[in-house]
Write a protein that holds these residues in place. Structure first.
Motif, PDB file in Angstrom:
ATOM      1  N   THR A 170      44.228  35.606  44.322  1.00 19.22           N
ATOM      2  CA  THR A 170      43.165  36.147  45.188  1.00 19.22           C
ATOM      3  C   THR A 170      43.154  37.670  45.173  1.00 19.22           C
ATOM      4  N   SER A 171      43.846  38.258  44.214  1.00 17.39           N
ATOM      5  CA  SER A 171      43.815  39.706  44.011  1.00 17.39           C
ATOM      6  C   SER A 171      44.183  39.979  42.562  1.00 17.39           C
ATOM      7  N   ARG A 172      43.898  41.180  42.113  1.00  6.21           N
ATOM      8  CA  ARG A 172      44.272  41.542  40.740  1.00  6.21           C
ATOM      9  C   ARG A 172      45.784  41.427  40.543  1.00  6.21           C
ATOM     10  N   ASP A 174      47.904  39.489  42.143  1.00 11.04           N
ATOM     11  CA  ASP A 174      48.235  38.068  42.045  1.00 11.04           C
ATOM     12  C   ASP A 174      47.959  37.553  40.636  1.00 11.04           C
ATOM     13  N   TRP A 175      46.872  38.014  40.065  1.00  9.08           N
ATOM     14  CA  TRP A 175      46.473  37.584  38.725  1.00  9.08           C
ATOM     15  C   TRP A 175      47.514  38.015  37.689  1.00  9.08           C
ATOM     16  N   PRO A 301      39.125  37.939  40.699  1.00  7.68           N
ATOM     17  CA  PRO A 301      39.634  38.578  41.915  1.00  7.68           C
ATOM     18  C   PRO A 301      39.425  40.091  41.929  1.00  7.68           C
ATOM     19  N   SER A 302      39.361  40.630  43.123  1.00  5.40           N
ATOM     20  CA  SER A 302      39.206  42.066  43.334  1.00  5.40           C
ATOM     21  C   SER A 302      40.572  42.739  43.420  1.00  5.40           C
ATOM     22  N   THR A 308      36.572  38.748  46.384  1.00  5.92           N
ATOM     23  CA  THR A 308      36.203  38.533  44.990  1.00  5.92           C
ATOM     24  C   THR A 308      35.599  39.811  44.427  1.00  5.92           C
TER      25      THR A 308
END
Length: 428
Positions: A170-172, A174-175, A301-302, A308
């Motif tokens: 849900t975030s960069r 996290d990605w 994700p943002s 987002t």
């Protein structure tokens, strides 16, 4: 539908061919003739489901005596030239579907009816912002939103679980953390890719640029000036490079997601994620049916956790040619097509309705639900007649990505060159 992301722009002769069209407002149309009339409707292949158009045309004809709907499905390949010829002639269709990058060119050429005054009749208060902007020119509305789609991240649920990833990012950050875990778990396989990301996927780049607060260009009235050299745009480009390097992708840096077709790569079973349109999963699953059950999706994700990223939103608009002989009927047709009754059916077919916020049908499937979640934050490319030629020709955004990712140019040189190329196209 699958060609939304590719403009089908024609040659520079479009303006000359359309210069003989009636005024874009269509105010000089004669009074409707008495007796039987035919309303000619051109929609594109793969757009409206047959069930929807059958029902709509039956209802329209029942409520408009002596009117026959002549429905013709067009092919995307070659449509720009066909539209140019048809809109300049004396036998133009009455309703046309046009890609969201085409509308400004035809509007500026005076080939479309000005619908600004009637916009409220077409469910204006629920229009998708991205398609509304693409259908406008010089402060007036020439095309009505039809339907849209945006990219999301398709991922392998089984691989995520095996790598210890308990929830979609849900975030960069996290990605990036998920990529690290996936590579730690599966990296011993030389064919494994945590994320397949080719070097020229400029639609994905736009999400990162938008997320940083940047844009492709700044607008002043009908004039656009490229802005890829801003700190925000450069930050988006830098994150693209960071993501590509972190993922260990084997995708080429000098081609886009269609060369080779990324759905086919995902379908081989050695890729954990790809940034794609929803229907690419079905393409991938043709040779590997198990992928459908094993895959899901999450919005891009943002950098701001829990939100987002803005997404490029491609799609189609509906317009009335200035040389339509039945503009009154065409407006009635648009009113029915853009009603909640029919727009909800687009959601049921897996598309984002252009004139309705009812996306409940999309939320029943995890893949289209991810698309729907990001849709309210959709953005369009600059609404300028010059944009169609940018995509059809040597796209400066693709050149910029390859130059920067390969090290052929510094970020300053790559963005400066892209700016120059874009400004030239805007001016032309």
């Amino acid at each position: 539908m699958r060609t939304w992301s590719k403009s089908v722009a024609g040659a520079a002769t479009v303006m000359l061919a359309l210069s003989g069209c009636a005024g874009s407002g269509g105010t000089g149309q004669a009074a409707p003739p008495a007796g039987p009339r035919t309303l000619t409707v051109w929609l594109m292949n793969g757009s409206a489901p047959d069930k929807l158009t059958d029902q709509l045309h039956k209802e329209f004809q029942e409520s408009h005596k002596d009117v026959t709907v002549k429905y013709e499905v067009q092919q995307w390949n070659g449509i720009q030239d066909k539209l140019t010829t048809a809109l300049a002639g004396n036998d133009a269709p009455d309703i046309i579907e046009i890609g969201n990058t085409q509308a400004p060119k035809f509007a500026k050429a005076g080939a479309l009816v000005d619908l600004t005054a009637e916009a409220s009749d077409f469910n204006k208060d629920q229009w998708l912002t991205s398609l509304k902007d693409s259908g406008s020119w010089d402060g007036k509305q020439y095309a009505v939103p039809f339907y849209a789609a945006n990219r999301l991240v398709l991922y392998r649920k089984d691989m995520f679980e095996q790598a210890g990833i308990t929830a979609p990012p849900t975030s960069r950050q996290d990605w990036l953390d998920a990529i690290t875990k996936l590579r730690a778990k599966f990296g011993s396989d030389p064919d494994f890719q945590a994320l397949y990301l080719p070097g020229q996927n400029w639609y994905t780049l736009l999400s990162f640029i938008y997320d940083e607060g940047g844009d492709i260009a700044k607008r002043d009235g009908t004039k656009f000036t490229a802005s890829l050299d801003t700190p925000q745009a450069k930050a988006g480009l830098e994150f693209y490079k960071q993501l590509q390097e972190a993922s260990g992708t084997k995708a080429p840096k000098d081609t886009d997601e269609q060369t080779p077709e990324q759905a086919g790569i995902y379908g081989q079973g050695k890729v954990a994620m790809m940034i794609a349109l929803p229907w690419e999963l079905a393409t991938a699953a043709k040779g590997n049916p198990d992928l459908t059950a094993k895959s899901s999706a999450f919005p891009i994700p943002s950098k701001k956790a829990g939100t987002t990223a803005p997404v490029f939103q491609g799609g189609s608009n509906l317009a009335i040619p200035a040389k339509s002989q039945d503009q009154d009927l065409a407006k009635e047709y648009l009113k029915l097509m853009t009603s909640a009754k029919y727009q909800s059916q687009f959601a049921g077919a897996g598309m984002i309705p252009g004139t309705s916020t009812d996306v409940a049908a999309l939320e029943k499937d995890p893949v289209t639900a991810a698309m729907a979640k990001a849709s309210s934050n959709g953005r369009a490319v600059p609404a300028t007649p010059g944009w169609a030629t940018i995509e059809a020709g040597q796209n400066p955004l693709k050149d910029m990505l390859t130059a920067y990712l390969t090290g052929a140019k510094s970020i300053d040189a790559a963005t400066a060159d892209a700016n120059s190329a874009l400004n030239k196209a805007f001016a032309g």
